[in-house]
Design an enzyme around this catalytic site. Sequence first.
Site, PDB file in Angstrom:
ATOM      1  N   HIS A 182      -2.274  -3.883   5.020  1.00  0.00           N
ATOM      2  CA  HIS A 182      -2.120  -3.545   6.445  1.00  0.00           C
ATOM      3  C   HIS A 182      -3.478  -3.257   7.073  1.00  0.00           C
ATOM      4  CE1 HIS A 182      -2.705   0.905   5.951  1.00  0.00           C
ATOM      5  NE2 HIS A 182      -2.414   0.578   4.708  1.00  0.00           N
ATOM      6  N   ASP A 236       0.460   3.764   1.709  1.00  0.00           N
ATOM      7  CA  ASP A 236       0.433   4.364   3.053  1.00  0.00           C
ATOM      8  C   ASP A 236       1.857   4.635   3.561  1.00  0.00           C
ATOM      9  OD1 ASP A 236       0.246   4.554   6.003  1.00  0.00           O
ATOM     10  OD2 ASP A 236      -1.859   4.064   5.668  1.00  0.00           O
ATOM     11  N   ARG A 279       3.001   4.822   6.365  1.00  0.00           N
ATOM     12  CA  ARG A 279       3.414   4.099   7.575  1.00  0.00           C
ATOM     13  C   ARG A 279       3.858   2.670   7.295  1.00  0.00           C
ATOM     14  NH1 ARG A 279      -2.258   5.257  10.304  1.00  0.00           N
ATOM     15  NH2 ARG A 279      -2.793   4.699   8.157  1.00  0.00           N
ATOM     16  N   CYS A 304       0.849  -1.194   0.000  1.00  0.00           N
ATOM     17  CA  CYS A 304       0.000   0.000   0.000  1.00  0.00           C
ATOM     18  C   CYS A 304       0.888   1.249   0.000  1.00  0.00           C
ATOM     19  CB  CYS A 304      -0.895  -0.009   1.245  1.00  0.00           C
ATOM     20  SG  CYS A 304      -2.036   1.401   1.298  1.00  0.00           S
ATOM     21  N   CYS A 306      -6.235   0.113   6.940  1.00  0.00           N
ATOM     22  CA  CYS A 306      -5.986   0.687   5.612  1.00  0.00           C
ATOM     23  C   CYS A 306      -7.144   1.622   5.214  1.00  0.00           C
ATOM     24  CB  CYS A 306      -5.842  -0.442   4.590  1.00  0.00           C
ATOM     25  SG  CYS A 306      -5.484   0.166   2.924  1.00  0.00           S
TER      26      CYS A 306
HETATM   27 ZN   LIG Z   1      -3.408   1.192   3.054  1.00  0.00          ZN
END
Ligand SMILES: [Zn+2]
Length: 199
Positions: A96, A42, A44, A40, A99
């Site tokens: 994750h 993302d 993090r 992803c 999400c």
């Molecule tokens: Zn995500």
Amino acid sequence: MIKDLLSRNQTWSEQRRAENSDYFENLSRLQQPEYLWIGCSDSRVPANVITGLEPGEVFVHRNVANLVHPTDLNMLSVVEYAVNQLNVKHIIVCGHYGCGGVRASVGGQRLGLIDHWLEPIREVADQQFRCLECGSWTDGELDKLCEASIISQVQRLARTPTMQAAWAAGKEVAIHGWVYGLKDGLLSDLCCTVRQIAD
Ligand SMILES: [Zn+2]
């Protein structure tokens, strides 16, 4: 401050050279990663950081909610290059918990282009869980949907002509599905590895 990034980069580069004066020289010659990471976007969930891998050790493709669209030329080009040229041995599709893409996919709001992008998750929700109009999802349910979507993406990737051709040509490459916990920083194997699809 954006300038901080450049000065941090300078410090990082100097530290690497101090540890090994040939560090960049060696890396610039070739890359031989054993892993392709499809994760992803993302911020993090950075592939190298959470797996403890160094530059040169993992080839990376990231998009919102780590999805496999069979018409995504970007992702397919990455996969084809990783499998046929770099000879990666493992492809890790990693999602994750928590999400935003998974949450948005069943949130019932029209957000624009991203609604098209997130359609594969809605499909999984509809087929494996419950109708999309049946109220809001708890965090626990979203976690389950997140896992089911990752497993589904592993299977979708295995069915692409790119992977089928690679296996037919004798490439030994496995596709794994993993999930990452934002709250504990731990990766878990969802045990849905595909080494070669039966049909
Ligand atoms: Zn995500």
